[in-house]
Design a protein around this motif. Structure first.
Motif, PDB file in Angstrom:
ATOM      1  N   VAL A 120       5.146  -5.196  11.415  1.00  0.00           N
ATOM      2  CA  VAL A 120       5.421  -4.432  10.194  1.00  0.00           C
ATOM      3  C   VAL A 120       4.834  -5.149   8.976  1.00  0.00           C
ATOM      4  O   VAL A 120       4.226  -4.519   8.096  1.00  0.00           O
ATOM      5  N   TRP A 180       7.100   4.154   5.621  1.00  0.00           N
ATOM      6  CA  TRP A 180       7.765   3.991   6.903  1.00  0.00           C
ATOM      7  C   TRP A 180       8.790   5.104   7.096  1.00  0.00           C
ATOM      8  O   TRP A 180       9.591   5.388   6.203  1.00  0.00           O
ATOM      9  N   CYS A 214       9.621   4.090   2.048  1.00  0.00           N
ATOM     10  CA  CYS A 214      10.082   4.622   3.324  1.00  0.00           C
ATOM     11  C   CYS A 214      10.500   6.075   3.147  1.00  0.00           C
ATOM     12  O   CYS A 214      10.590   6.590   2.023  1.00  0.00           O
TER      13      CYS A 214
END
Length: 576
Positions: free
Chosen positions: A45, A56, A78
């Protein structure tokens, strides 16, 4: 992978052998899959974040991000599927959300939730069930596709994209604040408790000052055995001495005139401190110089945060002196003046109310406009308008606001009428209030029948007014929560871009990601605390103000309104 194939989105899901990462392009078409072990995930990651800065996509931020932060990995963006599902499933901007509503497994409660989360006014709307949130990569990919389709087909995709991005950014902030913790001086906390309550008692006993307050209450009641911690028994004791209150609510008690009131209010305050933030709390929630509460983004139906542990959202003033920066660091403490009334001015387009707020205390501006005579009257009137108070001072003053600020008052009045009629209302970006419960609807229906009694009609009207107060405030409180999320997201990015300090000036107790740079340490509706190296304190304070200005532009464009902040740099969070 070359730049042309760089992933815009990466979906993470659990698999029998570890973790599967599905790499998607800008239109969410699949480009590749990578199988990872749990041990290799953080490094992978970190590399992908550095190389491609993707967004993400995961089922629930706390499930993924806490371990990444512990490994020293921060991500910029995200998409939290659980949080976004809850928004999109119910948003009135989406004409048909059947696919989302059918995916009931995504209605699971937050991963870190341990206690019930309060709803605004405790009104209608079911709490999330204790379902198991899907974790597999195919489940997450399918839910992501449903959400993208729902947004694309909505009446205002731009607003929903902004809302889901802000909600997901809030989830990152919540996880990061838990990881970094709020700097807390346990010795100072103990000193405050001893000074306020008396020395810590042996098991089962009361601190001396709390026991003395209890004795004064019992003396005033003329009952040495009176139970002070059982509301029914305390009410009976109060009634016996002529204090005819319906509850032991502090505001109701304060309206009474009797020798028992002053010691009882003191006892309740001390008892609350002991139970909510006493020595037991200190031992459970403060470790290694940090208070690490569990935040629940979107935990209230309006989009406001709740907390699942530690009582972060009820931090008492007398303990703020225990919130202390590490040596060589400072706290930037900032709160927004009259956030909700300012938001009301912006979302209603009421330029007169915005002018009253510009560059000054909004309540003082209302007085200067001639609408009311004093700042206290202005505050009572505005809060009455937003919360639906119709009696007493509020009932007398709100009509004056309607004449002075018709657009702002018209917006909340219309929201109230919608709620009373059983309708739903939405925030500026599209979060929609819960529909009325079946019990509520049945009560309203029964009151219209020919054989309905006067009592039926009275109950129906009362419940309708309750719902109107709920929807009246929902649109304002929810939009204020959206502004706060935009503020947090922008500030988080600004702080992350500041230079790191050298190891000699680091704060290792803030964890591997935040030990060497300014970071958010606390958030409460309209207040933030930033923990920053002293050398960056001025820049961090400026970032707080710049982020507030940017949040206003992001939500309300060029509408002429400022969000006035009280910003200070200090060693403790104690306000003047």
């Amino acid at each position: 992978m070359d730049a042309a194939d760089a992933p815009a989105w990466i979906v993470l899901g659990r698999s029998p052998h570890g973790v599967t990462a599905i790499l998607l392009d800008e239109v969410a078409a699949e480009r590749a899959r990578v199988t990872l072990t749990v041990d290799s995930l953080a490094g992978w990651v970190a590399d992908a974040e550095s190389a491609h800065a993707p967004r993400w996509v995961w089922n629930d931020t706390p499930r993924w991000y806490a371990d990444l932060l512990a490994a020293g990995v921060r991500v910029a963006r995200c998409h939290d599927l659980r949080l976004c599902h809850a928004i999109l499933r119910d948003s009135a901007l989406i004409a048909s959300a059947g696919d989302l509503r059918d995916a009931v497994e995504w209605d699971a409660a937050p991963h870190a939730q341990e206690h019930a989360v309060p709803a605004l006014f405790e009104l209608d709307g079911a709490a999330s069930g204790r379902l198991t949130l899907p974790e597999g990569p195919e489940d997450s990919l399918a839910e992501f596709a449903r959400q993208r389709a729902a947004i694309a087909g909505s009446r205002d995709p731009g607003r929903l994209r902004l809302l889901t991005a802000a909600e997901s950014a809030g989830a990152l902030v919540a996880a990061e604040m838990r990881a970094a913790g709020l700097p807390w001086d346990a010795a100072e906390h103990d000193r405050i408790l001893v000074a306020t309550l008396g020395e810590r008692p042996l098991a089962g006993g009361q601190p001396a000052l709390l026991a003395a307050a209890a004795a004064r209450v019992r003396d005033a009641l003329g009952d040495p055995g009176a139970s002070l911690d059982s509301q029914p028994k305390l009410l009976r004791a109060l009634h016996r001495v002529g204090v005819l209150v319906e509850s032991t609510n502090r505001w109701e008690l304060a309206e009474q005139r009797h020798p028992v009131i002053e010691p009882l209010l003191e006892y309740k305050k001390l008892s609350r401190l002991l139970s909510a933030n006493g020595w037991t709390w200190l031992g459970e929630w403060v470790a290694d110089g940090r208070f690490r509460p569990v935040y629940i983004p979107g935990g209230v139906v309006t989009g406001r945060w709740a907390s699942s542990g530690g009582g972060a959202l009820q931090l008492p003033r007398q303990l703020r002196e225990a919130v202390r920066a590490d040596p060589g660091w400072r706290l930037v403490v900032a709160d927004v003046a009259q956030l909700e009334p300012r938001v009301l001015a912006a979302m209603s387009g009421d330029t007169a109310l915005a002018a009253a707020a510009r560059g000054r205390d909004l309540y003082a501006g209302i007085v200067e406009s001639g609408a009311v005579a004093s700042r206290q009257e202005a505050k009572i009137a505005i809060l009455g308008a937003m919360y639906g108070a119709t009696t007493g001072e509020s009932g007398r003053l709100v009509p004056r606001l309607r004449r002075a600020y018709p657009r702002a008052m018209g917006l909340v009045d219309e929201a109230a009428r919608t709620g009373e009629d059983g309708g739903t209302v939405s925030t500026w970006l599209g979060r929609t209030s819960p529909s009325p419960s079946s019990d509520w609807s049945a009560l309203q229906s029964r009151a219209t029948e020919a054989e309905a009694s006067g009592a039926d009609e009275t109950r129906a009207r009362r419940r309708a007014r309750d719902r109107g107060r709920f929807t009246r405030n929902f649109v304002v409180q929810g939009t204020a929560a959206e502004w706060a999320l935009a503020w947090l997201a922008d500030l988080r990015t600004r702080l992350a871009g500041m230079p790191a300090v050298d190891a000699a000036h680091a704060a290792p107790r803030s964890g591997p990601v935040f030990a060497d740079r300014p970071h958010l340490a606390f958030f409460l509706h309209d207040e933030v605390i930033v923990h920053t190296p002293e050398e960056h304190a001025e820049a961090a304070a400026q970032a707080v103000e710049d982020a507030a200005t940017a949040a206003g532009r992001l939500l309300f464009g060029g509408f002429p309104l400022d969000f006035r902040l009280d910003v200070r740099i200090a060693e403790t969070a104690l306000k003047d």
